[in-house]
Scaffold this motif. Sequence first.
Motif, mmCIF file in Angstrom:
data_model
loop_
_atom_site.group_PDB
_atom_site.id
_atom_site.type_symbol
_atom_site.label_atom_id
_atom_site.label_comp_id
_atom_site.label_asym_id
_atom_site.label_seq_id
_atom_site.Cartn_x
_atom_site.Cartn_y
_atom_site.Cartn_z
ATOM 1 N N LYS A 50 0.757 -1.078 0.120
ATOM 2 C CA LYS A 50 -0.205 0.092 0.116
ATOM 3 C C LYS A 50 1.183 0.936 0.014
ATOM 4 O O LYS A 50 1.547 1.536 0.996
ATOM 5 N N LEU A 51 1.073 2.530 -0.828
ATOM 6 C CA LEU A 51 1.777 3.376 -1.476
ATOM 7 C C LEU A 51 1.171 4.067 -0.198
ATOM 8 O O LEU A 51 -0.002 4.297 0.378
ATOM 9 N N LYS A 52 1.834 5.302 -0.277
ATOM 10 C CA LYS A 52 1.792 6.714 1.089
ATOM 11 C C LYS A 52 0.248 7.148 -0.040
ATOM 12 O O LYS A 52 -0.092 7.674 0.699
ATOM 13 N N SER A 53 -0.102 7.217 -1.214
ATOM 14 C CA SER A 53 -1.323 8.042 -1.846
ATOM 15 C C SER A 53 -2.257 7.129 -1.146
ATOM 16 O O SER A 53 -3.464 7.741 -1.875
ATOM 17 N N GLY A 54 -2.025 5.891 -1.402
ATOM 18 C CA GLY A 54 -3.581 4.603 -1.196
ATOM 19 C C GLY A 54 -3.879 3.736 -1.855
ATOM 20 O O GLY A 54 -4.065 2.871 -1.990
#
Length: 401
Positions: free
Chosen positions: A7-11
């Motif tokens: 899961k990336l920081k961007s969601g």
Amino acid sequence: MYCEKKKLKSGQVRWECMEDGPPNPATGKRKQIKRRAKTQREAKQRVQKAIQSLQDDGIDERLGARMLFEDAAKHWLSVYSMTGVKRNTVRIREKEIAILNRYIAKTPIGNVTPAMYQKILNDLSPSYARTTVQGVNTSAGMIFRQAMKDKIIKENPTEHVVVPKKRQTVEDIEIEEVMEKYLEHNELEEFLNAVRQYGLDLDIERFYLLAYSGMRSGEACALKWSDISFEDNTIRITKTLYNENNNMKKYEITPPKTKGSIRTIHMEPEIMNLLHLHKKRQMKIKLKVGHLLEDYHDADFVFCRENGYPFAPSNILKRMDRLLTKTSIDKHATPHIFRHTMISMMAEAKIDVATIMERVGHEDINTTMKIYTHVTNKMKEDASDKVRNLYGNALEKINLN
């Protein structure tokens, strides 16, 4: 191959796959290759493609996209410094790197393109001599070739670039006249008259030696009495003295400029007599004060202070500048001009080019030939004038009507 969802920081959610790449040829260690994509299949394909690329050519382009040019240059310089080059050459390379760093220090070395690099050379050209720009280009080429050897870039952006050529102005051409490169008979005589009349300690010995030997000032400063044979009237040149900070105790003795610079030259008896008298005076000073000094430097230098430490080439330059003010010579003259003066003197004496090059320690024939050709052509013109002076009356009686 290991894969998992991340899961990336961007969601957003992406698949990340990871596998060991081929071993580093230098260290033998393997590096984990990671790639991300929307699907697991695509992430796997990216990992496999990256590994295949490394296996094909060993290039780690991602490292090239991270390593800054200034760091790559620093690494290259550390390797280059250990190849036996002279400290003065390393110092020149440091200056050339400093020029490059003004433009691309913080640029990843893998991001430097041929167009970007060509623009740098174009920008440098109006402000620097072409030889300086060529030097910068040479250093850059070696830095990028080192990066290729280290497998962090595929191509050298300095290949096929053009080093701009300045268009010479009339003033430039006049400044670069060959006659400016050496002293004419009357100029040499005037300078040596000033040496005899206004010279300080060792000026007579050093400037007469430079004028009649063709040696470099660094070679003169490095001379030891063991290099001089009074029996044969010869001087053996095998080294040069370098002193970056003009600290008398921090000098370096290094091999001469080129292989051809190692030579034995026959000197006029008058010059050898000057040196012989100087040696006697030096021995008296050594006996008188040498034992009184705690750090007397007994290294056998021909030209040294009372404490035995050798003079730096900059000392000769300062002495020459002082003496030139006592003359009418308006040329920009440094001790190097005596080398060119020696070429002109030998050319006028009709000595062959090979012998002249051996005398001054030249490997590049261009400088020798420029002066040699100029002097010999001038001699032809002078010969014509002498004929006219001798037989002018007969010429004047020619009736063309």
